[in-house]
Design an enzyme around this catalytic site. Structure first.
Site, PDB file in Angstrom:
ATOM      1  N   HIS A 411      38.481 -38.984 -49.813  1.00  0.00           N
ATOM      2  CA  HIS A 411      38.686 -39.847 -50.203  1.00  0.00           C
ATOM      3  C   HIS A 411      37.222 -39.969 -51.113  1.00  0.00           C
ATOM      4  O   HIS A 411      36.483 -39.522 -50.629  1.00  0.00           O
ATOM      5  CB  HIS A 411      38.496 -41.439 -49.563  1.00  0.00           C
ATOM      6  N   GLU A 414      33.810 -40.694 -49.948  1.00  0.00           N
ATOM      7  CA  GLU A 414      33.142 -40.321 -48.819  1.00  0.00           C
ATOM      8  C   GLU A 414      32.808 -39.286 -49.500  1.00  0.00           C
ATOM      9  O   GLU A 414      33.737 -37.998 -48.320  1.00  0.00           O
ATOM     10  CB  GLU A 414      34.709 -40.677 -48.033  1.00  0.00           C
ATOM     11  N   GLU A 641      34.419 -38.827 -38.328  1.00  0.00           N
ATOM     12  CA  GLU A 641      34.249 -40.073 -39.363  1.00  0.00           C
ATOM     13  C   GLU A 641      32.615 -39.742 -39.100  1.00  0.00           C
ATOM     14  O   GLU A 641      31.858 -39.772 -38.602  1.00  0.00           O
ATOM     15  CB  GLU A 641      33.997 -41.039 -39.155  1.00  0.00           C
TER      16      GLU A 641
END
Length: 806
Positions: A411, A414, A641
């Site tokens: 992404h 990110e 994450e």
């Protein structure tokens, strides 16, 4: 006359000292400037009185900004890795860079060539992006990044928003106890939820709602931030409430400041109270810079107008505050100051495509014996997907040496994973040259591949807006609008359909699933970047991988997709225990994830799960890279994450690296846990490729690679292992996996089936055993490569036609 000559001599000496003298130590200059500012604050803004004299932003911030973010200090001290990047590029290098820049629709600007005009004395309006191409300055300052200014109409390019970084509402640096409000509608809409880009839960009314909402709908409502020390406030970023059910935005607002939270001074525009423009939608962040910065401890955002639809128009917002904290005179000891940077001398800044390529090149030049740069393909807009290989023998697979990969930037918005991998390249190069035995062992025993930007098109979009202003989704998708996190072939459904239809369970396959034929066509909605990564997986026998994302603090492991398309449901693989180990290794060594007192990022508290979770138990993701890797290759992959903030401010990068450095290293070391060996022909001792390695009681097999070597990741224990190959008798043995940090050697020697036995099978009308699954897999991959080549040729032809027209 003598007096005139004396005056002229003094004047010339004074001018010479101003123009030529340079302080030997920047700290002295910073300290004197800050002290002067602090004295001004003390004299003009004592407790109990309003600040009638605001500190102007000109003549103050250039010195002070160095003492707050401090990225320049780290960058200047980087030696071997960054020196090569600062050398003037040759004409050949410049030409090569121009060829690889990509088409005009993603024209990259230098983030260092920023011309700043004086701020106008008018009410600040909504930010506007300037599309005019700036002039490029060769020598750059690495600590500056793209920002959008309210005075953008008078600038050559969008400048950095203010000179001060965010206080940290979005990054959670500002704690819940520092946020107050005049009122709140309910607990889930309290002041602690008024943070930029915070995401709500699915249902309205829970404790994890999407912003601060006042209980009353009038102009006296406010959200207050306590900076806890004197701070030079320079601006505010505002956003609407995050909700799929409600529409709540603030259209305009005022700002007030205080030194004691009792007496408040309004932010002025000349002699009148300034009114700032807010939001027109829920998600787009809108920046307002103050005409003159103000030194205070407290700041309030006071909504004036908002979306009203009868009784549905609540006063709701999410916010970030820009400000430079002043030195606290009470902190006389160094240990009382929170660390703001890493001790590692790395290039801590956001790198656009061109800068990323230069940094990778500088690392390669600093450590040519252990690094290699290669490209696995191009993005839709023609930007190369560069990979840095780190190994003691770059460019070659060595027998028995496992292959590891980190992938970041799937992404594009990110961005933390991208910067962390660039830091990792520099760090491993520096430490290898320094003789750090841990790094030396990793380099000699592992072939490491780092892909810092899988979606460079999306990153360039987000980079141009900058952190805080890119929003939650801007730059997330590929240029074609594809979410690559869902873009790999859905092999889970293929597997589960086969399980339901097949009555003979012994005929079921559990590994090396072929790609569905529809996925291989030119018309398939598959991104260029996804095709490139799949081809990369086929060329290199990866054993372990992590996919770096942002927006949360958790490690997820396969499966990522639920079996019956439920929104969320625990869906384990056959290697559930080892995947949990992998996730725990990273989460437990991450300095933020392992902090029991940390605040949940958005709408789920992963501390309850020790910061790891089965991907499908969080939310179902069909076509994920992790599931595809597990079912189509030998590779075990997880998703990390890294941070609550998808696009952290540049000042946050040193600490983010510090938080993740140990986790990155210890996770790589897990590639050496379990079994490894070579499957050979008993007579010729030649390696047997595509031999199937089966572990009893674990319904997932792997295969040997071209030289016959294999790696089977396993937790400590005793296992019965069987190796089989086409035309050979299978062989079994018991292998013990220890708790050591190196794998157990478990080799196999297979005996060929006798020719007479094969002849007897054929004479009876039987067929030779063939691995149809492997052959089908190879055919589908060949078709995927052919269609990918055809697509790239069409795009190249179209680009050539556009160039001719221009």
């Amino acid at each position: 006359m003598a007096g005139v000559l004396h005056f002229m001599l003094l004047f010339s000496l004074h001018c010479g000292s101003v123009t030529s003298a340079k302080p030997a130590d920047d700290t002295t200059t910073v300290r004197s400037t800050v002290d002067a500012a602090f004295l001004t604050t003390e004299s003009h803004f004592p407790a109990g009185k309003t600040n009638d004299t605001e500190v102007p932003s000109t003549g103050f911030t250039s010195s002070y900004s160095k003492s707050t973010a401090k990225p320049l200090k780290s960058t200047k001290s980087t030696k071997d890795v960054t020196e090569a990047a600062e050398r003037p590029a040759s004409r050949k290098d410049t030409k090569e860079e121009e060829e690889e820049e990509g088409p005009l629709e993603l024209e990259r600007r230098s983030s260092r060539s920023v011309k700043v005009a004086k701020k106008p004395n008018t009410i600040l309006k909504k930010s506007k992006l300037i599309t005019k191409k700036p002039k490029v300055v060769k020598k750059v300052k690495p600590h500056v990044k793209h920002r959008v200014s309210q005075s953008a109409a008078t600038e050559t390019v969008p400048r950095m928003y203010g000179e001060c970084p965010p206080l940290g509402l979005e990054s959670l640096k500002v704690r819940d106890t520092q946020l107050r409000a005049s009122s709140y509608k309910r607990r889930g809409l309290g002041a602690h939820r008024g943070r930029l880009n915070i995401q709500s839960g699915i249902e309205d009314g829970d404790i994890y709602d999407g912003g601060w909402c006042a209980q009353h709908r009038d102009k006296t409502q406010w959200l207050e931030v306590d900076a806890r020390r004197l701070t030079r406030f320079t601006g505010v970023i505002l956003q609407g409430r995050s909700s799929i059910w409600s529409w709540n935005v603030v259209h305009s607002y005022k700002v007030q400041f205080s030194n004691d939270s009792l007496l408040w001074k309004p932010c002025l525009n000349g002699s009148e109270e300034a009114v700032f423009e807010g939001n027109q939608d829920l998600d787009t962040p809108v920046l307002a810079l103050f005409n003159t910065s103000t030194v205070a401890r407290y700041i309030r955002i006071n909504p004036q107008t908002w979306y009203e639809n009868g009784t549905q128009g609540d006063v709701c917002l999410r916010a970030e505050v820009l400000g430079c904290t002043l030195p606290d005179p009470n902190n006389i000891y160094a240990w009382q100051t929170e660390p703001t940077e890493s001790t590692d001398k790395l290039d801590f800044r956001h790198h656009n495509y061109k800068e990323m390529r230069k940094l990778m090149k500088s690392v390669n030049e600093a450590c040519p014996d252990i690094t290699r740069i290669y490209s696995i393909g191009k993005s839709h807009s023609g930007l190369k997907l560069y990979v840095m290989e780190i190994s003691d023998n770059p460019g070659k697979h060595e027998l028995g040496e496992p292959e590891f990969r980190y992938v970041a930037g799937m992404h594009g918005n990110e961005v933390l994973g991208r910067e962390i991998l660039l830091n990792l390249m520099q760090y491993m190069c520096q430490e290898y040259k320094r003789g750090d035995q841990r790094i030396v062992h990793l380099v000699k025993e592992t072939r490491i591949h780092l892909l810092p930007s899988m979606n460079p098109d999306g990153y360039e979009m987000a980079f141009k807006k900058g952190s805080e202003l890119a929003g939650w989704a801007w730059g997330r998708y590929s240029y074609e609008g594809i979410d690559m996190n869902h873009n790999f072939a859905d092999l889970n459904s293929e597997m589960w359909n086969a399980i339901e239809l097949e009555t003979d369970k012994s005929k079921l396959i559990n590994h090396y699933f072929p790609i569905p034929e529809m996925y291989t066509s030119e018309q398939a909605f598959v991104a260029s970047e996804t095709r490139a990564v799949i081809n990369w997986m086929q060329n290199i026998p990866f054993v372990l991988s992590a996919n770096l994302h942002g927006g949360e603090l958790v490690v997820t492991y396969p499966y990522d997709m639920t079996r019956d398309w439920a929104p969320r449901e625990h869906t384990p693989t056959a290697d559930e225990s080892f995947f949990r180990w992998l996730a725990t290794v990273y989460a437990s060594t991450n300095q933020v994830m392992s902090n029991p007192d940390r605040r949940p990022c958005h709408n789920k508290d992963f501390r309850r799960y020790n910061n790891i979770i089965n991907g499908a138990d969080w939310h179902t993701v069909p076509g994920s890279m992790n599931d595809f890797s597990y079912l189509h290759t030998n590779c075990f992959a997880v998703t990390v994450e890294l941070s609550c903030d998808k696009f952290p401010h540049v000042s946050e990068l040193p600490m983010e690296w510090q938080n993740n450095r140990e986790s990155l290293l210890v996770f790589m070391e897990q590639v050496h846990r379990g079994l490894k060996g070579v499957v050979r022909d008993k007579d010729t001792a030649a390696g047997i490729p595509d031999a199937v390695i089966k572990v009893d009681d674990i319904d997932h097999h792997i295969r040997s690679v071209s030289d016959g070597d294999y790696w089977r990741l396993l937790n400590p224990g005793e296992y019965r292992v069987t190796a089989s190959a086409e035309g050979y008798f299978p062989s079994s043995r018991t292998c013990q996996v220890m708790y050591d940090h190196f794998p157990t050697i478990c080799d196999f020697r297979l005996t060929k089936m006798p020719q007479q036995r094969l002849k007897d099978i054929l004479a009876k009308g039987g067929k030779l055993p063939k691995d149809l699954q492997l052959r089908l897999r190879q055919l589908r991959l060949r078709k995927l490569r052919v269609t990918t080549k055809a697509i790239n040729q069409r795009r190249a032809a179209a680009a050539a036609k556009r160039a001719k027209r221009m």
